[in-house]
Design a protein around this motif. Structure first.
Motif, PDB file in Angstrom:
ATOM      1  N   HIS A  86       0.809  -1.212   0.000  1.00  0.00           N
ATOM      2  CA  HIS A  86       0.000   0.000   0.000  1.00  0.00           C
ATOM      3  C   HIS A  86       0.850   1.274   0.000  1.00  0.00           C
ATOM      4  N   GLU A  87       2.149   1.151  -0.291  1.00  0.00           N
ATOM      5  CA  GLU A  87       3.052   2.298  -0.181  1.00  0.00           C
ATOM      6  C   GLU A  87       3.346   2.981  -1.514  1.00  0.00           C
ATOM      7  N   ALA A  88       2.588   2.675  -2.553  1.00  0.00           N
ATOM      8  CA  ALA A  88       2.864   3.253  -3.873  1.00  0.00           C
ATOM      9  C   ALA A  88       2.786   4.771  -3.840  1.00  0.00           C
ATOM     10  N   ARG A  89       1.854   5.332  -3.070  1.00  0.00           N
ATOM     11  CA  ARG A  89       1.686   6.789  -2.999  1.00  0.00           C
ATOM     12  C   ARG A  89       2.396   7.396  -1.793  1.00  0.00           C
ATOM     13  N   HIS A  90       3.152   6.576  -1.089  1.00  0.00           N
ATOM     14  CA  HIS A  90       3.876   7.049   0.099  1.00  0.00           C
ATOM     15  C   HIS A  90       5.345   6.655  -0.032  1.00  0.00           C
ATOM     16  N   LEU A  91       6.142   7.071   0.914  1.00  0.00           N
ATOM     17  CA  LEU A  91       7.549   6.673   0.938  1.00  0.00           C
ATOM     18  C   LEU A  91       7.670   5.178   1.202  1.00  0.00           C
ATOM     19  N   SER A  92       8.507   4.507   0.447  1.00  0.00           N
ATOM     20  CA  SER A  92       8.723   3.074   0.656  1.00  0.00           C
ATOM     21  C   SER A  92       9.403   2.832   2.007  1.00  0.00           C
ATOM     22  N   HIS A 225       2.003   9.698  10.220  1.00  0.00           N
ATOM     23  CA  HIS A 225       0.617  10.086  10.500  1.00  0.00           C
ATOM     24  C   HIS A 225      -0.208  10.175   9.213  1.00  0.00           C
ATOM     25  N   SER A 226       0.404  10.659   8.150  1.00  0.00           N
ATOM     26  CA  SER A 226      -0.282  10.753   6.865  1.00  0.00           C
ATOM     27  C   SER A 226      -0.680   9.358   6.361  1.00  0.00           C
ATOM     28  N   TYR A 227       0.219   8.377   6.531  1.00  0.00           N
ATOM     29  CA  TYR A 227      -0.067   6.997   6.121  1.00  0.00           C
ATOM     30  C   TYR A 227      -1.125   6.370   7.031  1.00  0.00           C
TER      31      TYR A 227
END
Length: 511
Positions: A86-92, A225-227
């Protein structure tokens, strides 16, 4: 003295008398029930009411699942549908960070030590594991401390502090783990990452499970927190428990997990990734000097490691059971173990590979399955000079899967799979994980006897059907070590498309 003792015994127990049949049951033979004795109540062979997994959905969408198991201790925890996929739009690397930060300071506890002390009062231990699709917070403790444990879990998951000191310690721990991963003699975790990256290039389960070194300093409290705001929502959580009463667990869930404001706020989710895994196939190669990986009096020889995989199916599909039987037949989870005949010596990778080719150091089958895809792999290791021959042996084994299948071989694999399933489910933590993962994915749970019935129903035609379908896909290849003699990806693909699994011949003008 002896006379005195004899006198005391006589006074205490009365005069010795000879027993007769009338003393025991009044002369009733053993073939008849005793008169006046209550009727015994036996457990019905098909009685499932005490073994069914009970599931209750709370008003906020959180599911509570429990399973009866006798004993003083219980295992319970929170499972979240969240992971590296689920990290495609977040930092790996966020899931890796959260795994390391778990059970640190929270609103209720000032430090990890306070959490451990609170659990020790109930004989408890805690653990957190992050996978590609699930993060699991688990506690095993005395069942009498249920209220304390659920309160602690809710606080740890929903109210973490993420202090600056804890963030820095986590960065150091991750850097050390990544160094250790590249230095350890067993390359299996690294190869697993590589085969997923090759099979699902830059999407979902192909995303890196470990935090890249360059991201360790970029991941901050705000990033976490964003994730969490998107993925740590009640509808993506299951509170699972084994060894506790369902009503008590639901009551505690209502008390500590219903209407609770998480530390990151309750703003509406915006960037939830619901992507379906896209199998691409491909190759990932890492040239590496493996000559000094294992030092000491008995060093492991320099080896080249190859893993070849093909897309199978998700664990929600009916073909999942035939694939599990196939994996066991090939040598799933280890082609040989110390269990002796019947445990690993009759698997195909032992009989056809390790038994015939003495220079092969390892041959193991793996089956990774997720809710929308799956991957069946064979991992092999050998001397760098024999890489080409090793690859051809693996491709031939893939082709032979679709060939003739003996009844004895199939029955042995099915029996072995059933026994492994039942032996694993004797462990309370394993039952907990099984309950949590199944309810998280399907809102229900297949019981062991149902799974055994499905395993028993697998026929040779089922194995042939799933293998034929699997062989139509492009292969995924991961290679690690000295790759001078590694065949090209096109040649490996051609071998898996041929009738005998052989690599195309190489013709050289000069040798």
């Amino acid at each position: 003295m002896a006379a005195a003792m004899a006198w005391l015994r006589g006074r205490a127990w009365g005069p010795a008398r000879r027993c007769c049949r009338s003393c025991y049951g009044g002369g009733v033979p053993l073939t008849r029930p005793l008169p006046g004795a209550p009727q015994p109540v036996f457990a019905a062979p098909g009685g499932r009411e005490r073994f069914e997994t009970r599931v209750t959905a709370l008003e906020n969408g959180l599911r509570v699942a429990s399973q009866n198991k006798f004993g003083q201790f219980c295992t319970l925890g929170l499972l979240v549908s969240s992971g590296s996929r689920h990290e495609a739009r977040h930092l790996s690397g966020i899931a890796h960070f959260l795994e390391k930060l778990a059970f640190s300071s929270s609103a209720q506890f000032a430090s990890k030590d306070e959490i451990l002390l609170a659990l020790e009062k109930h004989g408890g231990i805690c653990d957190c594991q992050a996978s590609r699709d699930t993060i699991m917070y688990a506690v095993s403790a005395d069942a009498k401390g249920l209220d304390t444990v659920v309160s602690l879990l809710a606080d740890v998951v929903l109210q973490p502090r993420f202090s600056d000191e804890e963030m820095e310690m986590t960065r150091m721990a991750i850097r050390f783990e990544l160094e250790d991963l590249n230095m350890r003699p067993d390359p299996e975790p690294l190869l697993t990452e590589m085969i997923h990256a090759a099979a699902y290039r830059e999407n979902t389960v192909g995303l890196n499970r470990f935090c890249p070194v360059e991201n360790t300093d970029k991941i901050t409290r705000d990033v976490l927190h964003s994730y969490l705001r998107n993925y740590y929502t009640p509808d993506r959580m299951v509170l699972a428990g084994v060894g506790i009463e369902h009503e008590q667990l639901v009551e505690c869930a209502r008390k500590y997990l219903l209407g609770v404001e998480p530390v990151w706020g309750s703003a509406k989710t915006q960037d939830v990734d619901r992507s379906v895994a896209q199998y691409t196939g491909g190759i990932v190669k890492v040239e590496k000097d493996m000559s000094d990986v294992s030092l000491g009096p008995t060093p492991i020889p320099e080896l080249t490691h190859i893993m070849i995989g093909l897309e199978s199916c998700s664990f929600l599909e009916e073909d999942f059971i035939p694939f599990a039987v196939l994996n066991m037949m090939m040598g799933g989870g280890g082609s040989f173990s110390a269990g002796g005949p019947g445990k690993g010596m009759f698997t195909r990778l032992y009989l056809n590979v390790l038994n015939r080719h003495h220079w092969m150091y390892n041959a193991t089958s793996y089956h990774h399955s997720y809710e929308d895809t799956g991957l069946l792999c064979i991992h092999a290791s050998a001397d760098p000079k024999q890489v080409r021959e090793m690859v051809e042996i693996i491709t031939r084994e893939f082709i032979l899967m679709a060939g003739a299948l003996g009844e004895v071989e199939l029955e042995r694999a099915k029996t072995q799979l059933k026994s492994m399933l039942m032996m694993n489910l004797e462990s309370r933590p394993v039952i907990f994980e099984d309950v949590g993962r199944q309810v998280l994915a399907t809102n229900t749970r297949k019981l062991p006897h149902e799974l055994c019935a499905l395993i028993g129903a697998v026929k040779p035609a089922d194995i042939k059907r799933v293998v034929t379908k699997m062989l139509r896909n492009k292969p995924a290849v991961a290679a690690l070590g000295d790759l001078t003699d590694l065949p090209s990806y096109e040649h490996i693909q051609a071998a898996l498309s041929s009738k005998d699994g052989r690599l195309p011949r190489l013709y050289r003008l000069f040798r």
